[in-house]
Design an enzyme around this catalytic site. Structure first.
Site, PDB file in Angstrom:
ATOM      1  N   HIS A 233       0.830  -1.209   0.000  1.00  0.00           N
ATOM      2  CA  HIS A 233       0.000   0.000   0.000  1.00  0.00           C
ATOM      3  C   HIS A 233       0.870   1.268   0.000  1.00  0.00           C
ATOM      4  CE1 HIS A 233      -3.692   2.315   1.216  1.00  0.00           C
ATOM      5  NE2 HIS A 233      -2.765   3.133   1.694  1.00  0.00           N
ATOM      6  N   GLU A 234       1.788   1.334   0.943  1.00  0.00           N
ATOM      7  CA  GLU A 234       2.589   2.559   1.073  1.00  0.00           C
ATOM      8  C   GLU A 234       3.522   2.759  -0.118  1.00  0.00           C
ATOM      9  OE1 GLU A 234       1.526   4.598   3.092  1.00  0.00           O
ATOM     10  OE2 GLU A 234       0.407   3.304   4.452  1.00  0.00           O
TER      11      GLU A 234
ATOM     12  N   HIS B 193       1.725   4.703  -2.694  1.00  0.00           N
ATOM     13  CA  HIS B 193       1.818   6.164  -2.481  1.00  0.00           C
ATOM     14  C   HIS B 193       3.186   6.688  -2.925  1.00  0.00           C
ATOM     15  CE1 HIS B 193      -1.912   6.838  -0.314  1.00  0.00           C
ATOM     16  NE2 HIS B 193      -1.629   5.905   0.580  1.00  0.00           N
TER      17      HIS B 193
ATOM     18  N   GLU C 295      -5.044   7.593  -2.716  1.00  0.00           N
ATOM     19  CA  GLU C 295      -5.518   6.273  -2.294  1.00  0.00           C
ATOM     20  C   GLU C 295      -5.803   5.384  -3.507  1.00  0.00           C
ATOM     21  OE1 GLU C 295      -5.588   4.701   0.675  1.00  0.00           O
ATOM     22  OE2 GLU C 295      -4.464   6.481   1.221  1.00  0.00           O
TER      23      GLU C 295
END
Ligand code: ZN
Length: 497
Positions: A263-264, A267, A293
């Site tokens: 997930h990170e 980003h 997101e």
């Protein structure tokens, strides 16, 4: 003051000054969330609030206001014109706030974060409650200086996702509720047991090796990034060549660090692929939260929970993790996509995830229309969880205290998680027209997907609004049907519904 003719040059000098302060503050914030000792918190928070006050003075100085106002009536290049428009919007939110109120609010936020950490560690909502109420009240005070007549919560929603209102989110969440809740119920009725291996203990050092392997697999390089540990995983953008992430390691829930990392990195990849020419400019950081997101959830779910992603690396992961030795790839994929109503948002499966967001959205709406306050919010939270997910947190740490956002006064942030997830399904639909995604992943060629994202989305930074980019890249306006179809199709296949 008199403005010299070369406004553009002044504008760039001004941005460089703002960027220097922002970099200092970002570095301090990263440090505070990762390795800084807690005992240094009060001093550090005062100093950070001071620097934020200086930055506030710079951005709201009369000459800065005058320059933006004059420039907003003129035309430069298209990128600068966009940038000026966005900066003017931000300026109009801040310019009438007295500096002492702004600095006091900054300090309140830093201290609130420390109090939240303590409260969460001891599951003590009473400890966090007074400061939460202060954050809500002071947010209302800050918004009151904007001379904007829209409802406070609509303004906050727009801060995080340009153009979105309560009416839009109400429609969006109504659709998710009506389309997804029956599917969740069908799955529940099948009484499929949670695979036992998901709870096996995996030592932190082994998890860290898996995290490193995944970072490499996702083409996330430590030459331009770093992986650290924090209570709540996050990513921090410093420049196109410096994008860092954190994870957290739970010994008896090892898939948590895996998906936090993926997930990170989503980003960080977004930030890292913004046109390097935008470094230090407002336009590089003005991507919306929903857009952000949409990238992190794209990585985490669309890519990271797919069989094609794991196929080329699963044997290597099994080599590292004893707990997976007797788990086949298909069992692994079923496990990481296991649907079960649970208490913690960031550990939730994809299907129940938007309901966690809906709980927070409804609470925030209540906090800002005056029907709710910090009083009894732990109970309100528990009631809503029970109503939507059929389970009730027994502690505040597993309920109202679980997320960092409110301690940072980030009211209006949560809905972008569900919205970004929905955008990500629309990106995937567009990507599939250009690329055989499964074949690309099986061929271990994630770089090709990264390049598509860079070309279509990332390089633009915050130049376009989400609605424009969706239209430009996918050929149609935002359409939540892709998200619902994706979730329902996946659940139907995995659970043979
Ligand atoms: Zn995120």
């Amino acid at each position: 003051m008199t403005l010299t003719p070369d406004l553009l040059q002044q504008h760039h000098q001004f941005q460089q000054k703002v960027a220097a302060y922002s970099l200092a503050l970002a570095t301090m914030s990263w440090d505070a969330y990762t390795i800084a000792p807690k005992a240094g918190g009060p001093y550090r928070n005062r100093m950070m609030a001071y620097l934020q006050g200086e930055l506030f003075s710079i951005t709201t100085a009369p000459e800065a206001i005058e320059r933006i106002e004059v420039m907003s009536t003129q035309s430069y290049d298209p990128i600068t014109d966009r940038e000026i428009k966005q900066m003017k919007k931000e300026l109009d939110k801040a310019r009438y706030i007295p500096k002492d109120i702004y600095v006091a609010f900054s300090e309140l936020v830093h201290n609130a974060n420390d109090i939240w950490e303590q409260a969460k560690a001891t599951s003590d909502y009473a400890l966090f409650k007074p400061v939460l109420q202060q954050l809500i009240d002071q947010t209302k005070v800050l918004v009151s200086y904007r001379n904007d007549t829209r409802p406070v919560y609509d303004q906050l929603l727009d801060d995080f996702e340009t153009g979105m209102t309560m009416a839009d989110y109400d429609r969006f969440f109504d659709k998710l509720r009506s389309d997804l809740v029956p599917v969740i119920k069908k799955i529940k009725d099948k009484m499929v047991q949670k695979p036992e291996w998901l709870d096996r203990k995996v030592p932190v050092d082994v998890q860290a090796k898996v995290v490193d392997l995944l970072a490499k697999h996702l083409d996330y390089s430590k030459d331009t990034g770093a992986i650290s540990v924090s209570v709540h995983p996050f990513s921090q953008d410093f420049s196109a060549r410096d994008n860092r992430v954190t994870v957290r390691y739970l010994e008896d829930q090892f898939t948590s660090s895996i998906f936090a990392l993926i997930h990170e990195v989503g980003h960080a990849t977004y930030n890292g692929q913004v046109d390097v020419a935008y470094d230090g400019r407002y336009i590089r950081k003005s991507m919306t939260y929903g857009m952000h997101e949409s990238q992190s959830r794209f990585f985490e779910n669309m890519i990271g929970r797919s069989k094609a992603f794991w196929l080329p690396i699963y044997a290597e992961v099994q080599g590292l993790v004893d707990a997976l030795k007797d788990v086949s790839l298909d069992e692994f994929i079923a496990g990481i996509n296991f649907v079960e109503p649970s208490l913690i948002r960031i550990e939730a499966d994809e299907l129940t995830y938007p309901l966690h967001v809906m709980v927070r959205y409804e609470i925030e709406k209540g906090l800002f229309d005056g029907t709710l306050s910090a009083e009894n919010l732990d109970q309100v939270w528990a009631d809503k969880m029970e109503a939507y997910l059929g389970i009730r947190p027994q502690t505040a740490a597993m309920g109202v205290l679980q997320d960092v956002h409110w301690s940072g006064a980030a009211f209006g942030y949560f809905p972008t998680y569900a919205l970004g997830s929905a955008y990500s399904a629309q990106w995937m639909h567009a990507l599939r027209k250009d690329l055989d995604v499964e074949a690309t992943l099986i061929a271990n060629d994630f770089k090709a997907i990264k390049a598509w994202l860079a070309d279509k989305i990332h390089r633009h930074g915050g130049v376009y609004e989400p609605a424009e980019l969706l239209l430009q890249v996918t050929g149609e306006p935002f359409n939540p049907q892709y998200y619902v179809d994706y979730l329902v199709d996946k659940a139907t296949t995995l659970y043979q519904l």
